[in-house]
Design a protein around this motif. Structure first.
Motif, PDB file in Angstrom:
ATOM      1  N   UNK A  44       0.835  -1.209   0.000  1.00  0.00           N
ATOM      2  CA  UNK A  44       0.000   0.000   0.000  1.00  0.00           C
ATOM      3  C   UNK A  44       0.863   1.251   0.000  1.00  0.00           C
ATOM      4  N   UNK A  45       1.899   1.254   0.839  1.00  0.00           N
ATOM      5  CA  UNK A  45       2.779   2.413   0.905  1.00  0.00           C
ATOM      6  C   UNK A  45       3.493   2.629  -0.417  1.00  0.00           C
ATOM      7  N   UNK A  46       3.990   1.549  -1.030  1.00  0.00           N
ATOM      8  CA  UNK A  46       4.718   1.655  -2.290  1.00  0.00           C
ATOM      9  C   UNK A  46       3.809   2.100  -3.428  1.00  0.00           C
ATOM     10  N   UNK A  47       2.584   1.561  -3.470  1.00  0.00           N
ATOM     11  CA  UNK A  47       1.655   1.923  -4.543  1.00  0.00           C
ATOM     12  C   UNK A  47       1.317   3.405  -4.505  1.00  0.00           C
ATOM     13  N   UNK A  48       1.129   3.938  -3.293  1.00  0.00           N
ATOM     14  CA  UNK A  48       0.783   5.358  -3.189  1.00  0.00           C
ATOM     15  C   UNK A  48       1.996   6.239  -3.465  1.00  0.00           C
ATOM     16  N   UNK A  49       3.177   5.817  -2.980  1.00  0.00           N
ATOM     17  CA  UNK A  49       4.379   6.627  -3.170  1.00  0.00           C
ATOM     18  C   UNK A  49       4.808   6.651  -4.632  1.00  0.00           C
ATOM     19  N   UNK A  50       4.693   5.522  -5.328  1.00  0.00           N
ATOM     20  CA  UNK A  50       5.219   5.425  -6.688  1.00  0.00           C
ATOM     21  C   UNK A  50       4.194   5.779  -7.760  1.00  0.00           C
ATOM     22  N   UNK A  51       2.900   5.513  -7.486  1.00  0.00           N
ATOM     23  CA  UNK A  51       1.884   5.743  -8.521  1.00  0.00           C
ATOM     24  C   UNK A  51       0.712   6.574  -8.036  1.00  0.00           C
ATOM     25  N   UNK A  52       0.697   6.967  -6.769  1.00  0.00           N
ATOM     26  CA  UNK A  52      -0.417   7.742  -6.244  1.00  0.00           C
ATOM     27  C   UNK A  52      -1.707   6.954  -6.184  1.00  0.00           C
TER      28      UNK A  52
END
Length: 261
Positions: A44-52
């Motif tokens: 979840x953290x990576x998806x939001x940080x990398x792709x919003x």
């Protein structure tokens, strides 16, 4: 009118006695669930940080079968227990955004230590868990999916229809189960204690744990003994972190591997 009641509210949790092999399996399940929790949180953290992108509970639940192919040990854990792990991550983010909207201290969701992930949720009575009536006084049997029959202390009969069972490990190594039940609204109202107009003053001390305004004294000895037992148990179950990747990084690797495969 229907309502839900939790045995942890006004009623002690029920003590269970898993066998040595069952304890080993429960411990293994807790470790795997902790890895799933940390991996889902990392995704979840990576998806939001990398792709919003904000991932949903449904999206991550749909990924669990692929995760089982990458980590076959997950097949040993009941599916509904794993789904609840993802739901916990979802609730953690819901609570975070709610606190942000209310202007409170947000408290961003954090990774969990293996030794602090201490409960498993069985969500469907008659499927993932069951309760057999007591054969002897105060003795009953809790049946858990993929684990079998576990001895359980039954101080009183369960009223209402069981809905969920949360099996919890305490820092001192004991196991309890908390059962949520569905009850008629009238039954819930009848169990509520009447409103009291009385008040009590509490003075916390150093030599005595607390003094109550009507003169009762609560000794500190029992409180300190329990605290000391918990501290010793936590120290004993916390070996030094091995060199190399941390637990959350290791669990994230097989979660992302399942998505890329």
């Amino acid at each position: 009118m229907l309502g839900f009641a939790d045995e942890r509210m006004g009623r002690p949790m029920r003590l269970v006695y898993p066998s040595r092999k069952q304890r080993q399996k429960l411990e293994a399940w807790l470790g795997l669930c902790c890895e799933v929790y940390n991996a889902a949180l990392d995704e979840r953290k990576s998806a939001y940080r990398m792709a919003g992108v904000s991932l949903s509970y449904e999206h991550q639940c749909a990924e669990l079968p692929a995760c089982k192919q990458v980590c076959p040990a997950l097949n040993e854990v009941p599916s509904q227990v794993l789904q609840d792990v993802v739901k916990r991550v979802d609730r953690a983010f819901d609570d975070f955004f709610r606190r942000v909207e209310q202007g409170h201290k947000p408290g961003y969701p954090r990774f969990k230590s293996r030794f602090r992930y201490d409960s498993l949720t069985f969500k469907q009575y008659g499927n993932s868990f069951n309760i057999l009536p007591a054969s002897k006084k105060n003795k009953a049997t809790l049946v858990l999916a993929k684990l079998g029959h576990v001895k359980m202390v039954m101080h009183r009969a369960i009223k209402g229809t069981p809905k969920t069972a949360i099996v919890k490990r305490t820092p001192t190594g004991k196991w309890f189960v908390s059962i949520s039940v569905e009850m008629e609204g009238e039954d819930i109202i009848s169990k509520r204690l009447p409103v009291s107009e009385e008040a009590v003053g509490i003075d916390v001390g150093l030599k005595t744990f607390a003094y109550l305004s009507w003169g009762k004294r609560l000794p500190i000895r029992a409180f300190c003994a329990q605290k000391r037992r918990r501290s010793l148990a936590q120290d004993a179950s916390s070996p030094k972190r091995p060199k190399g990747a941390s637990n959350e990084r290791r669990s994230a690797r097989w979660w992302h591997a399942s998505m890329s495969g």
